[in-house]
Design a protein around this motif. Structure first.
Motif, PDB file in Angstrom:
ATOM      1  N   GLY A   9      -5.949   3.024  -1.442  1.00  0.00           N
ATOM      2  CA  GLY A   9      -4.763   2.206  -1.655  1.00  0.00           C
ATOM      3  C   GLY A   9      -4.832   0.910  -0.861  1.00  0.00           C
ATOM      4  O   GLY A   9      -4.526  -0.175  -1.380  1.00  0.00           O
ATOM      5  N   PHE A  68      -1.510   1.786  -7.174  1.00  0.00           N
ATOM      6  CA  PHE A  68      -1.119   2.968  -7.950  1.00  0.00           C
ATOM      7  C   PHE A  68      -2.248   3.427  -8.861  1.00  0.00           C
ATOM      8  O   PHE A  68      -2.526   4.623  -8.978  1.00  0.00           O
ATOM      9  CB  PHE A  68       0.134   2.653  -8.768  1.00  0.00           C
ATOM     10  N   ILE A  74       0.914  -3.523  -5.922  1.00  0.00           N
ATOM     11  CA  ILE A  74       1.424  -2.151  -6.002  1.00  0.00           C
ATOM     12  C   ILE A  74       0.836  -1.438  -7.219  1.00  0.00           C
ATOM     13  O   ILE A  74       0.413  -0.276  -7.137  1.00  0.00           O
ATOM     14  CB  ILE A  74       2.966  -2.158  -6.052  1.00  0.00           C
ATOM     15  N   VAL A  75       0.810  -2.129  -8.352  1.00  0.00           N
ATOM     16  CA  VAL A  75       0.263  -1.532  -9.575  1.00  0.00           C
ATOM     17  C   VAL A  75      -1.219  -1.217  -9.395  1.00  0.00           C
ATOM     18  O   VAL A  75      -1.703  -0.155  -9.820  1.00  0.00           O
ATOM     19  CB  VAL A  75       0.485  -2.476 -10.769  1.00  0.00           C
ATOM     20  N   GLY A 122       2.700   1.797  -3.450  1.00  0.00           N
ATOM     21  CA  GLY A 122       1.756   2.268  -4.470  1.00  0.00           C
ATOM     22  C   GLY A 122       1.267   3.673  -4.183  1.00  0.00           C
ATOM     23  O   GLY A 122       1.153   4.502  -5.107  1.00  0.00           O
ATOM     24  N   THR A 180       0.828  -1.213   0.000  1.00  0.00           N
ATOM     25  CA  THR A 180       0.000   0.000   0.000  1.00  0.00           C
ATOM     26  C   THR A 180       0.856   1.254   0.000  1.00  0.00           C
ATOM     27  O   THR A 180       0.607   2.189  -0.774  1.00  0.00           O
ATOM     28  CB  THR A 180      -0.923   0.003   1.223  1.00  0.00           C
TER      29      THR A 180
END
Length: 278
Positions: A217, A157, A153-154, A97, A94
């Motif tokens: 996130g 993001f 993460i992506v 990202g 979290t």
């Protein structure tokens, strides 16, 4: 009239100021204590009602569990290394990202704010991508980036970026026209205009978007872990849901709620520090 005014003036200004500050501090303390007392009362009342409804049989503990069962699960698992390893994975994904999205979102907003022509060109494109439910892309990200932390993460993001971009763009572009005119008439150059007017005006909006992005996130990472992951709190939720352990599901959700609330509170403290001029 003049005698009344003179009699109402403090004889010792320093002592009067200290007394006023002391009164303000006491009012803030009383307000804080009352707020926390009401919070504890509401939460305690809700838990007591939940436990009571389960005890009398109005709620099925197999479906909704109970505060007692949730507490037992947490006591048995909070001391294990596996649990905190999963917490670390979720928090790390979290934060990575969120931080990358925040930097990219603010930078993109700054670039778009400098050129109305560029903003008009990319605005419908950004609206198109922002309208897509990025959570629905979670299975694709798992396929593209694997079951590890990268896909989470992506996903984080992709949610955080547009939230920060929108908030920062609003703050950077919606500056009072009269203030713009005054700063120009006072001889401020472009750099001074940005640092003294535009940036302070944008900070509250940016701060609000950062808090919202941090919450989403966590949501993105947990959803990504539920869909496909070998670790993380989302993976634990998916596992315990599959074996119908509602006490574990509610316990993990409680931990997540505490983590997100603590992170948002910390971010608010940072915000209050940088916006103390307000």
């Amino acid at each position: 009239m003049s005698e009344t005014v003179v009699s109402n003036m403090p004889t010792d200004p320093d002592a009067w100021v200290k007394a006023q500050l002391r009164d303000i501090s006491l009012k803030r303390l009383r307000h804080g204590v009352s707020v926390w007392a009401l919070r504890v009362l509401v939460i305690g009342g809700a838990l007591a009602l939940w436990q009571s409804l389960v005890a009398v049989g109005w709620l099925d503990p197999f479906v909704v569990s109970s505060p007692q069962a949730v507490g037992t699960f947490l006591l048995e698992n909070l001391g294990t290394g596996k649990f905190w390893a999963d917490v670390q994975v979720t928090v790390l994904a979290t934060l990575i990202g969120f931080i990358v999205a925040s930097i990219a979102g603010v930078a993109a907003a700054f670039v778009l704010a400098q050129s109305k022509h560029l903003h008009d060109v990319v605005d419908p494109i950004l609206t198109f991508f922002n309208s897509m439910p990025r959570v629905a892309f979670a299975p694709l990200f798992v396929v593209w980036f694997g079951l590890g932390i990268t896909s989470k993460i992506v996903l984080a993001f992709s949610l955080c970026f547009f939230i920060v971009l929108s908030g920062a763009l609003v703050g950077l572009t919606q500056v009072d026209s009269d203030l713009n005119t005054i700063t120009r008439q006072l001889g401020a150059n472009r750099r001074q205009h940005f640092l003294k007017l535009v940036l302070p005006n944008a900070l509250p909006s940016i701060a609000a978007s950062l808090r919202l992005a941090l919450i989403y996130g966590f949501l993105a990472v947990v959803v990504g872990e539920m869909i496909g992951s070998s670790n993380g709190l989302g993976q634990q939720i998916a596992f315990y849901s599959g074996v119908l352990r509602m006490d574990a599901v509610f316990g993990i959700l409680l931990v997540l709620g505490i983590l997100v609330s603590a992170a948002v509170a910390l971010l608010r403290m940072v915000e209050n520090y940088f916006l103390r001029w307000q």
